[in-house]
Design an enzyme around this catalytic site. Structure first.
Site, PDB file in Angstrom:
ATOM      1  N   ASP A  13       0.801  -1.231   0.000  1.00  0.00           N
ATOM      2  CA  ASP A  13       0.000   0.000   0.000  1.00  0.00           C
ATOM      3  C   ASP A  13       0.830   1.274   0.000  1.00  0.00           C
ATOM      4  OD1 ASP A  13      -2.273  -1.619   0.080  1.00  0.00           O
ATOM      5  OD2 ASP A  13      -2.306  -1.625   2.279  1.00  0.00           O
ATOM      6  N   LYS A  16       1.871   2.198  -5.011  1.00  0.00           N
ATOM      7  CA  LYS A  16       2.419   1.640  -6.258  1.00  0.00           C
ATOM      8  C   LYS A  16       1.501   1.945  -7.444  1.00  0.00           C
ATOM      9  CE  LYS A  16       2.328  -2.427  -4.338  1.00  0.00           C
ATOM     10  NZ  LYS A  16       2.023  -2.071  -2.937  1.00  0.00           N
ATOM     11  N   GLY A  40      -4.572  -4.221  -3.948  1.00  0.00           N
ATOM     12  CA  GLY A  40      -5.536  -3.162  -4.230  1.00  0.00           C
ATOM     13  C   GLY A  40      -4.729  -1.938  -4.595  1.00  0.00           C
ATOM     14  N   HIS A  41      -4.663  -1.643  -5.882  1.00  0.00           N
ATOM     15  CA  HIS A  41      -3.840  -0.524  -6.354  1.00  0.00           C
ATOM     16  C   HIS A  41      -4.764   0.610  -6.800  1.00  0.00           C
ATOM     17  CE1 HIS A  41      -0.290  -3.477  -7.257  1.00  0.00           C
ATOM     18  NE2 HIS A  41      -0.681  -3.478  -6.000  1.00  0.00           N
ATOM     19  N   GLN A 221       1.840  -6.120  -3.194  1.00  0.00           N
ATOM     20  CA  GLN A 221       2.313  -6.248  -1.813  1.00  0.00           C
ATOM     21  C   GLN A 221       3.620  -5.451  -1.641  1.00  0.00           C
ATOM     22  OE1 GLN A 221       1.139  -9.576  -3.350  1.00  0.00           O
ATOM     23  NE2 GLN A 221      -0.737  -8.604  -2.736  1.00  0.00           N
TER      24      GLN A 221
HETATM   25  P1  GDP Z   1      -0.778   0.400  -3.522  1.00  0.00           P
HETATM   26  O1  GDP Z   1      -1.384  -0.874  -3.085  1.00  0.00           O
HETATM   27  O2  GDP Z   1       0.695   0.458  -3.263  1.00  0.00           O
HETATM   28  O3  GDP Z   1      -1.107   0.769  -4.936  1.00  0.00           O
HETATM   29  O4  GDP Z   1      -1.415   1.538  -2.608  1.00  0.00           O
HETATM   30  P2  GDP Z   1      -2.977   1.698  -2.228  1.00  0.00           P
HETATM   31  O5  GDP Z   1      -3.705   2.183  -3.413  1.00  0.00           O
HETATM   32  O6  GDP Z   1      -3.483   0.489  -1.554  1.00  0.00           O
HETATM   33  O7  GDP Z   1      -2.895   2.799  -1.089  1.00  0.00           O
HETATM   34  C1  GDP Z   1      -2.360   4.068  -1.305  1.00  0.00           C
HETATM   35  C2  GDP Z   1      -3.448   5.116  -0.998  1.00  0.00           C
HETATM   36  O8  GDP Z   1      -2.858   6.390  -0.893  1.00  0.00           O
HETATM   37  C3  GDP Z   1      -4.468   5.235  -2.119  1.00  0.00           C
HETATM   38  O9  GDP Z   1      -5.710   5.577  -1.556  1.00  0.00           O
HETATM   39  C4  GDP Z   1      -3.936   6.384  -2.954  1.00  0.00           C
HETATM   40  O10 GDP Z   1      -4.957   7.065  -3.662  1.00  0.00           O
HETATM   41  C5  GDP Z   1      -3.342   7.267  -1.907  1.00  0.00           C
HETATM   42  N1  GDP Z   1      -2.159   8.047  -2.315  1.00  0.00           N
HETATM   43  C6  GDP Z   1      -1.151   7.679  -3.145  1.00  0.00           C
HETATM   44  N2  GDP Z   1      -0.194   8.636  -3.183  1.00  0.00           N
HETATM   45  C7  GDP Z   1      -0.625   9.621  -2.349  1.00  0.00           C
HETATM   46  C8  GDP Z   1      -0.038  10.874  -1.922  1.00  0.00           C
HETATM   47  O11 GDP Z   1       1.053  11.257  -2.297  1.00  0.00           O
HETATM   48  N3  GDP Z   1      -0.762  11.596  -1.015  1.00  0.00           N
HETATM   49  C9  GDP Z   1      -1.972  11.209  -0.551  1.00  0.00           C
HETATM   50  N4  GDP Z   1      -2.582  11.997   0.339  1.00  0.00           N
HETATM   51  N5  GDP Z   1      -2.543  10.037  -0.937  1.00  0.00           N
HETATM   52  C10 GDP Z   1      -1.867   9.265  -1.801  1.00  0.00           C
HETATM   53  P1  IMO Z   2      -0.977  -4.142  -2.257  1.00  0.00           P
HETATM   54  O1  IMO Z   2      -0.533  -4.715  -3.573  1.00  0.00           O
HETATM   55  C1  IMO Z   2      -0.939  -4.509   2.080  1.00  0.00           C
HETATM   56  C2  IMO Z   2      -1.092  -8.559   3.729  1.00  0.00           C
HETATM   57  C3  IMO Z   2      -2.319  -8.995   4.489  1.00  0.00           C
HETATM   58  C4  IMO Z   2      -1.703  -9.958   5.489  1.00  0.00           C
HETATM   59  C5  IMO Z   2      -0.607 -10.624   4.657  1.00  0.00           C
HETATM   60  C6  IMO Z   2      -1.001 -11.971   4.074  1.00  0.00           C
HETATM   61  O2  IMO Z   2      -2.258  -3.408  -2.346  1.00  0.00           O
HETATM   62  O3  IMO Z   2       0.115  -3.363  -1.630  1.00  0.00           O
HETATM   63  P2  IMO Z   2      -2.587 -12.637   2.050  1.00  0.00           P
HETATM   64  O4  IMO Z   2      -4.052 -12.414   1.835  1.00  0.00           O
HETATM   65  O5  IMO Z   2      -1.732 -12.050   0.975  1.00  0.00           O
HETATM   66  O6  IMO Z   2      -2.230 -14.059   2.307  1.00  0.00           O
HETATM   67  O7  IMO Z   2      -2.252 -11.876   3.423  1.00  0.00           O
HETATM   68  O8  IMO Z   2      -0.299  -9.727   3.604  1.00  0.00           O
HETATM   69  N1  IMO Z   2      -1.344  -8.050   2.370  1.00  0.00           N
HETATM   70  C7  IMO Z   2      -1.246  -6.765   2.007  1.00  0.00           C
HETATM   71  N2  IMO Z   2      -1.004  -5.660   2.756  1.00  0.00           N
HETATM   72  N3  IMO Z   2      -1.085  -4.387   0.751  1.00  0.00           N
HETATM   73  C8  IMO Z   2      -1.300  -5.483  -0.022  1.00  0.00           C
HETATM   74  O9  IMO Z   2      -1.315  -5.437  -1.370  1.00  0.00           O
HETATM   75  C9  IMO Z   2      -1.430  -6.739   0.618  1.00  0.00           C
HETATM   76  N4  IMO Z   2      -1.668  -7.987   0.183  1.00  0.00           N
HETATM   77  C10 IMO Z   2      -1.586  -8.785   1.256  1.00  0.00           C
HETATM   78  O10 IMO Z   2      -2.951  -7.907   5.123  1.00  0.00           O
HETATM   79  O11 IMO Z   2      -1.083  -9.247   6.519  1.00  0.00           O
HETATM   80 MG    MG Z   3      -2.942  -1.544  -1.865  1.00  0.00          MG
END
Ligand code: GDP
Ligand code: IMO
Ligand code: MG
Length: 431
Positions: A13, A16, A40-41, A221
């Site tokens: 998270d 990415k 979840g991107h 991840q």
């Molecule tokens: P990922 O799994 O690495 O793609 O990240 P996620 O999408 O799960 O979580 C990142 C969250 O932060 C998302 O809700 C993005 O919209 C938000 N986000 C990404 N970059 C920024 C930033 O620079 N500032 C803020 N405030 N939010 C951001």
């Molecule tokens: P993105 O790509 C954050 C965590 C789960 C748990 C562990 C194992 O959005 O960054 P799993 O269901 O993969 O067997 O769970 O990994 N986890 C993540 N945490 N971002 C993710 O994906 C994750 N995918 C799995 O919360 O701790």
């Molecule tokens: Mg994510």
């Protein structure tokens, strides 16, 4: 040669999805190499918010190809509902999305197995069946997508696996009604829908690279959730780090020119497991609220804490990160002070490295250096010059201590809310 891996340098998270979207405009193909719909991107394009789980983020850039590599585990129901969502939002995917016939098929019994294991030894997983599906892959019992397409073979494997898993679940005290025949038929229907997208993605990618096309390999991840390098057993079941990119896409290490690591200006983690710099006080809550730190897949509150230098150095070493992106700098705008963990104390001794067991990691006490906060809104800033000097000092401190160049700073969720540092490798990458 411009083939680049982009991956999470922390516990996932990191942002990415946003960064892949920013970079994708310079690439021809974006390929996911591991994980499944546990990812979840998030990408914002104007008012529209997309959360991509299995489909590479590059699909949102018209004309780019998106490849689901052999290293993934695919729940066809999740994939098809994501495809329907994209089509519903007006994203033209025709002729642009390719699925590896070597990727593995995730079945409902994998979720059942996860219920069993979470009840016995909780990890705090996403409950998607990811771990059990990888277990079957490694245990040489799984089914590849290409097998799902060839009915007879899949039927035999499906029935055997179903019988085995239901027996295990019952023996361990979890009995759940499973409609084997109905599920099998449903999977046969899924097969018909995905068939036109399935191909030999390894050949597709290698040919494209030979022709001089640029490929972006999108990690899911993060390094600290990697099956080998993460905080085992509190990890995911795939190779999220740079090594996994080559195996999971079927491309040689010699064709990779850059590795981009994505890290938040602080750090978060979802689920169980050790987290040395976790802020269990009001500051952690403040980060959670300002950063909207709730899981994009499960909605769970993310655990929040401070930037960790030894962890970043570890991650940079494993992945060969040559450009670090710092996201969510804006989330720290209101803090008077920003602590950064520069080392740990372990049983009275100062240490720089992360130990290999959870038990030892739990014992680490972070040693912090406190940097003054900038107390100026940086949200949405687009140029490095605009940044307040204390924010620049914070970034320079991270760069110096982590020993990796910071080439890009994200100041908001949208594409445009991005700072590219002049003269950096990241700027070169963006062309
Ligand atoms: P990922 O799994 O690495 O793609 O990240 P996620 O999408 O799960 O979580 C990142 C969250 O932060 C998302 O809700 C993005 O919209 C938000 N986000 C990404 N970059 C920024 C930033 O620079 N500032 C803020 N405030 N939010 C951001
Ligand atoms: P993105 O790509 C954050 C965590 C789960 C748990 C562990 C194992 O959005 O960054 P799993 O269901 O993969 O067997 O769970 O990994 N986890 C993540 N945490 N971002 C993710 O994906 C994750 N995918 C799995 O919360 O701790
Ligand atoms: Mg994510």
């Amino acid at each position: 040669m411009n083939n680049t891996i982009i991956l999470g340098a922390q516990w996932g998270d990191e942002g990415k999805g946003k960064l892949v979207d920013v970079l994708a405009k310079r690439f021809d193909i974006v390929v996911r190499y591991q994980g499944g719909h546990n990812a979840g991107h998030t990408v914002f394009i104007g008012e529209k918010k997309f959360i991509l789980k299995l489909v590479p983020t590059g699909i949102l850039r018209p004309g780019k190809l998106a490849v689901i590599g052999n290293g993934l585990v695919i729940d066809p129901a999740a994939l098809l509902s994501e495809i329907d969502m994209l089509i519903g939002e007006g994203v033209d995917i025709s002729g642009r999305l390719f699925i590896s016939g070597r990727a593995h098929v995730l079945l409902p019994v994998h979720r059942l197995m996860e219920k069993v294991s979470e009840a016995r030894r909780p990890i705090g997983t996403t409950s998607r069946g990811i771990g059990p599906c990888y277990e079957d892959k490694t245990g040489r019992r799984g089914s590849r997508v290409a097998e799902l397409l060839g009915r007879e073979l899949f039927r035999a494997k499906f029935d055997a696996l179903m019988e085995e898993k239901v027996a295990i679940a019952e023996a361990l005290g979890l009995s759940e009604k499973m409609d084997a025949a109905g599920t099998r038929q449903q999977y046969e229907e899924f097969a018909d829908r995905i068939r036109p997208m399935v191909c030999d993605t390894i050949m597709l990618l290698n040919r494209a690279m030979r022709e001089g096309k640029a490929v972006l390999l999108e990690g899911a991840q993060g390094t600290m959730l990697d099956i080998d390098h993460g905080t085992y057993p509190f990890v995911t079941s795939s190779s999220a780090s740079a090594g996994g990119a080559c195996t999971g896409a079927g491309v040689p290490p010699t064709c990779i020119s850059h590795v981009v690591g994505v890290a938040k200006a602080y750090i978060t983690r979802v689920g169980g497991g050790p987290f040395p710099t976790e802020a269990l006080d009001g500051a952690g809550e403040q980060i959670r609220q300002r950063g909207k730190e709730f899981g994009s897949v499960t909605g769970r509150p993310r655990r929040c804490g401070w930037f960790d230098i030894p962890l970043t150095r570890y991650s940079a070493a494993i992945n060969g990160i040559d450009t670090l992106v710092i996201t969510k700098l804006d989330v720290l705008d209101e803090f008077d002070n920003v602590p950064v963990c520069v080392a740990y104390r372990y049983r009275g001794q100062e240490v720089q490295e992360i130990p290999p067991t959870v038990q030892a990691i739990e014992e680490l006490e972070p040693i912090y250096e406190c940097l003054p906060g900038w107390k100026v809104p940086t949200f949405g800033m687009t140029s490095y010059e605009q940044l307040p000097s204390r924010a620049k000092e914070y970034l320079a401190f991270l760069e110096d201590r982590a020993g990796v160049e910071i080439g890009c700073i994200s100041t908001g969720p949208e594409r445009t809310q991005t700072i590219v540092k002049p003269g950096s490798r990241f700027e070169e990458l963006l062309g």
